[in-house]
Design an enzyme around this catalytic site. Structure first.
Site, PDB file in Angstrom:
ATOM      1  CG  ASN A   9      40.927  82.314 -44.324  1.00  0.00           C
ATOM      2  OD1 ASN A   9      39.842  82.608 -43.768  1.00  0.00           O
ATOM      3  ND2 ASN A   9      41.733  83.025 -45.281  1.00  0.00           N
ATOM      4  CD1 TRP A  10      37.880  77.299 -41.204  1.00  0.00           C
ATOM      5  CD2 TRP A  10      35.720  77.724 -40.146  1.00  0.00           C
ATOM      6  NE1 TRP A  10      37.696  76.541 -40.294  1.00  0.00           N
ATOM      7  CE2 TRP A  10      36.494  76.601 -39.331  1.00  0.00           C
ATOM      8  CE3 TRP A  10      34.452  78.200 -39.726  1.00  0.00           C
ATOM      9  CZ2 TRP A  10      35.878  76.198 -38.321  1.00  0.00           C
ATOM     10  CZ3 TRP A  10      33.931  77.658 -38.602  1.00  0.00           C
ATOM     11  CH2 TRP A  10      34.647  76.480 -37.867  1.00  0.00           C
ATOM     12  CE  LYS A  11      40.525  81.387 -48.569  1.00  0.00           C
ATOM     13  NZ  LYS A  11      41.091  81.500 -49.752  1.00  0.00           N
ATOM     14  CG  HIS A 103      43.696  85.975 -47.287  1.00  0.00           C
ATOM     15  ND1 HIS A 103      43.110  86.272 -48.471  1.00  0.00           N
ATOM     16  CD2 HIS A 103      43.837  85.023 -46.596  1.00  0.00           C
ATOM     17  CE1 HIS A 103      43.144  85.098 -49.076  1.00  0.00           C
ATOM     18  NE2 HIS A 103      43.575  84.213 -47.949  1.00  0.00           N
ATOM     19  CD  GLU A 105      40.517  85.024 -50.500  1.00  0.00           C
ATOM     20  OE1 GLU A 105      39.677  84.829 -49.662  1.00  0.00           O
ATOM     21  OE2 GLU A 105      40.714  83.962 -50.948  1.00  0.00           O
ATOM     22  CD  GLU A 177      47.395  82.426 -47.455  1.00  0.00           C
ATOM     23  OE1 GLU A 177      47.036  81.306 -47.250  1.00  0.00           O
ATOM     24  OE2 GLU A 177      46.550  83.417 -47.645  1.00  0.00           O
ATOM     25  N   GLY A 183      43.184  78.587 -53.928  1.00  0.00           N
ATOM     26  CA  GLY A 183      41.692  78.025 -54.402  1.00  0.00           C
ATOM     27  C   GLY A 183      41.858  77.751 -55.738  1.00  0.00           C
ATOM     28  CB  SER A 222      46.377  74.464 -53.667  1.00  0.00           C
ATOM     29  OG  SER A 222      45.434  75.397 -54.272  1.00  0.00           O
ATOM     30  N   GLY A 243      42.856  77.110 -46.761  1.00  0.00           N
ATOM     31  CA  GLY A 243      41.449  77.449 -47.156  1.00  0.00           C
ATOM     32  C   GLY A 243      40.530  76.435 -47.163  1.00  0.00           C
ATOM     33  N   GLY A 244      40.395  76.052 -48.530  1.00  0.00           N
ATOM     34  CA  GLY A 244      39.250  74.856 -48.768  1.00  0.00           C
ATOM     35  C   GLY A 244      39.349  73.748 -47.953  1.00  0.00           C
TER      36      GLY A 244
HETATM   37  P1  13P Z   1      43.111  77.301 -50.431  1.00  0.00           P
HETATM   38  O1  13P Z   1      43.684  76.386 -49.417  1.00  0.00           O
HETATM   39  O2  13P Z   1      41.752  77.063 -50.713  1.00  0.00           O
HETATM   40  O3  13P Z   1      43.861  77.510 -51.660  1.00  0.00           O
HETATM   41  O4  13P Z   1      43.055  78.777 -49.641  1.00  0.00           O
HETATM   42  C1  13P Z   1      44.433  79.375 -49.153  1.00  0.00           C
HETATM   43  C2  13P Z   1      44.126  80.431 -48.258  1.00  0.00           C
HETATM   44  O5  13P Z   1      43.807  81.625 -48.928  1.00  0.00           O
HETATM   45  C3  13P Z   1      44.207  80.514 -47.015  1.00  0.00           C
HETATM   46  O6  13P Z   1      44.306  81.808 -46.508  1.00  0.00           O
END
Ligand code: 13P
Length: 266
Positions: A9-11, A103, A105, A177, A183, A222, A243-244
């Protein structure tokens, strides 16, 4: 036998250049890794979810590559006066295979409700199914501290289950999640994650054991190359939503390596 799914997920990150480079870099590396593996083929699935404006570019870059493309959100309506929104038929027309739904967020920052998320899910799985939804669920730190993890995750899951029914869930993916692990660099331990994954599967099994056993449940929060193997080795964890670490070829491929290795041991 469930196949692992490693999803990025590149956000709200990326650029045109990065989209093409990341997809071709990942494809090259995972194919090479697979050719050197015992199976001699990719033994798991890969998905990347770039920002909406790069989806078309991503679909082109992923053509003939072992990478599926997904969106990060969608509107529940097929068309209409919804300024700024993107409809499912548009994503399907582009060639997107998946869409992330709910998600944390989106729930927290954009105040998406369980009902709205269930409506989006229902639109995705309406016959003929157009796109595979990846339903994200997870508790906040406060909720975990209060011992409300199962209550929260159960509520998020039931909102969808009660609306669409278990038969319509079977072609979906679920991503657990925990919000406190997103993050933050603080991953749920493999045991903590497994406990919630087992809870989710049991909840689905109350409706249909066979469907529950066949559904992929991803862990997100993470995930990195150095913790992916222990997480993915848990019996109810079928891959990750990253994510990251999905923003660099090496770190994402490092996570893919864990999936390839575990698939070869299965
Ligand atoms: P991180 O891997 O950066 O913690 O993010 C997870 C995430 O929200 C994937 O959707």
């Amino acid at each position: 036998m469930r196949r692992f799914l490693v999803a990025g997920n590149w956000k709200m990150h990326g650029s045109l250049e990065m989209t093409a480079e990341l997809i071709s870099g990942i494809s090259r590396s995972v194919l090479e890794m697979a050719s050197l593996s015992e199976q001699r083929e990719l033994a798991y699935d890969i998905l990347v979810c770039p920002p909406a404006v790069y989806l078309q570019h991503a679909v082109s870059a992923a053509q003939s590559q072992p990478v599926a493309i997904g969106a990060q959100n969608v509107n529940a309506h097929d068309s209409g006066a919804y300024t700024g929104e993107i409809a499912l038929p548009m994503l399907a027309e582009l060639g997107c295979d998946y869409v992330l739904l709910g998600h944390s967020e989106r729930r927290e920052l954009f105040l998406e409700t369980d009902v709205q998320i269930a409506d989006k899910f229902a639109a995705c799985v309406a016959e003929p199914q157009r796109i595979t939804p990846v339903l994200c669920v997870g508790e906040t730190l406060d909720e975990r501290k209060q011992g409300a993890t199962e209550q929260v995750v159960g509520r998020q899951l039931d909102a969808v289950l009660n609306q669409v029914g278990i038969q319509q869930m079977k072609n979906a993916v679920i991503a657990y999640e925990p919000v406190w692990a997103i993050g933050t660099g603080e991953t749920a331990s493999p045991e903590q994650a497994q406990e919630v994954h087992a809870f989710i599967r049991a909840r689905l099994a109350e409706h249909d054991a066979e469907i529950a056993a066949s559904m992929r449940i991803l862990y997100g929060g993470s995930v990195k190359a150095d913790n992916a193997e222990l997480l993915f080795a848990q019996p109810d964890i079928d891959g990750g939503l990253i994510g990251g670490a999905a923003l660099k070829v090496e770190s994402f491929v490092g996570i893919c390596r864990a999936a390839q290795k575990l698939a070869s041991q299965a």
